[in-house]
Motif scaffolding. Structure first.
Motif, mmCIF file in Angstrom:
data_model
loop_
_atom_site.group_PDB
_atom_site.id
_atom_site.type_symbol
_atom_site.label_atom_id
_atom_site.label_comp_id
_atom_site.label_asym_id
_atom_site.label_seq_id
_atom_site.Cartn_x
_atom_site.Cartn_y
_atom_site.Cartn_z
ATOM 1 N N MET A 124 0.879 -0.920 -0.084
ATOM 2 C CA MET A 124 -0.186 0.143 -0.047
ATOM 3 C C MET A 124 0.956 1.414 0.072
ATOM 4 O O MET A 124 1.912 1.393 0.788
ATOM 5 C CB MET A 124 -0.997 -0.035 1.200
ATOM 6 N N ALA A 125 0.553 2.149 -0.769
ATOM 7 C CA ALA A 125 1.250 3.515 -0.775
ATOM 8 C C ALA A 125 0.320 4.512 -0.028
ATOM 9 O O ALA A 125 -0.835 4.607 -0.059
ATOM 10 C CB ALA A 125 1.656 3.900 -2.247
ATOM 11 N N TYR A 126 1.027 5.561 0.428
ATOM 12 C CA TYR A 126 0.384 6.674 1.156
ATOM 13 C C TYR A 126 0.708 7.708 0.448
ATOM 14 O O TYR A 126 1.860 8.037 0.086
ATOM 15 C CB TYR A 126 0.717 6.961 2.606
ATOM 16 N N ILE A 127 -0.231 8.574 -0.059
ATOM 17 C CA ILE A 127 -0.118 9.927 -0.542
ATOM 18 C C ILE A 127 -0.674 11.003 0.252
ATOM 19 O O ILE A 127 -1.827 11.008 0.374
ATOM 20 C CB ILE A 127 -0.533 9.788 -2.219
ATOM 21 N N PHE A 128 0.155 11.955 0.639
ATOM 22 C CA PHE A 128 -0.593 13.087 1.555
ATOM 23 C C PHE A 128 -0.021 14.281 0.744
ATOM 24 O O PHE A 128 1.045 14.519 0.233
ATOM 25 C CB PHE A 128 0.342 13.096 2.927
ATOM 26 N N VAL A 142 5.516 11.193 7.206
ATOM 27 C CA VAL A 142 5.673 9.794 7.639
ATOM 28 C C VAL A 142 5.689 9.832 9.108
ATOM 29 O O VAL A 142 6.653 10.470 9.859
ATOM 30 C CB VAL A 142 6.841 9.140 6.960
ATOM 31 N N LEU A 165 0.401 8.757 11.055
ATOM 32 C CA LEU A 165 -0.294 8.520 9.690
ATOM 33 C C LEU A 165 0.178 7.234 8.973
ATOM 34 O O LEU A 165 -0.802 6.785 8.076
ATOM 35 C CB LEU A 165 0.475 9.705 9.059
ATOM 36 N N THR A 166 1.230 6.553 9.151
ATOM 37 C CA THR A 166 1.372 5.450 8.241
ATOM 38 C C THR A 166 1.875 4.175 9.245
ATOM 39 O O THR A 166 2.348 3.246 8.361
ATOM 40 C CB THR A 166 2.854 5.900 7.694
ATOM 41 N N LYS A 167 1.679 4.515 10.464
ATOM 42 C CA LYS A 167 1.586 3.175 11.252
ATOM 43 C C LYS A 167 3.266 2.527 11.401
ATOM 44 O O LYS A 167 3.226 1.480 11.556
ATOM 45 C CB LYS A 167 0.694 1.876 11.053
#
Length: 137
Positions: free
Chosen positions: A1-5, A26, A30-32
């Protein structure tokens, strides 16, 4: 999974000592992950971090805009856009904005203890825009 903020969609943290604002992209929240901590910082002209060090944490600042003075055990030096400052674990340091400053910061691992060498514990307090307070460890 990617995170985009996007910066505008994240809570900003405003230092209780005026002049500094940060946004984490990060973080454990936010990203665990606590393997790293990464975000951006804005300093107003004259704003400074306290002289401090982080146990068990290496980190760097990448200056994107503005000028600052970085202080370490080796002395002081002016830095500006394009400069990357790397701090080994337990390296004492302080950053002071000579003009408005914008930089990217990265710390790893995000399991560290900050020791203030000059300043007060208030230098570690950050208020979230939503009114909660985040304390730097």
């Amino acid at each position: 999974m990617a995170y985009i903020f996007h910066e505008d969609e994240l809570p900003a943290l405003v230092s209780t000592v005026p002049g500094r604002t940060r946004v984490f992209f990060v973080s454990k929240e936010l990203t665990k992950t606590d393997a790293m901590l990464a975000g951006i910082m804005h300093y107003k002209k004259g704003a400074a971090s306290p002289l401090h060090q982080h146990a068990n944490c290496e980190h760097f600042y990448f200056i994107m805009d503005g000028k600052a003075t970085v202080e370490t055990a080796e002395g002081s030096r002016e830095v500006g856009p394009g400069d990357l400052i790397f701090f080994p674990a337990d390296n004492r340091h302080r950053l002071r904005a000579v003009e408005p400053l914008f930089y990217f910061e990265y710390q790893a691992p995000n399991q560290f203890k900050t020791t203030i060498l000059e300043g007060t514990q208030d230098d570690l307090l950050w208020e979230r825009k939503d009114g909660k307070v985040w304390v730097q460890s």
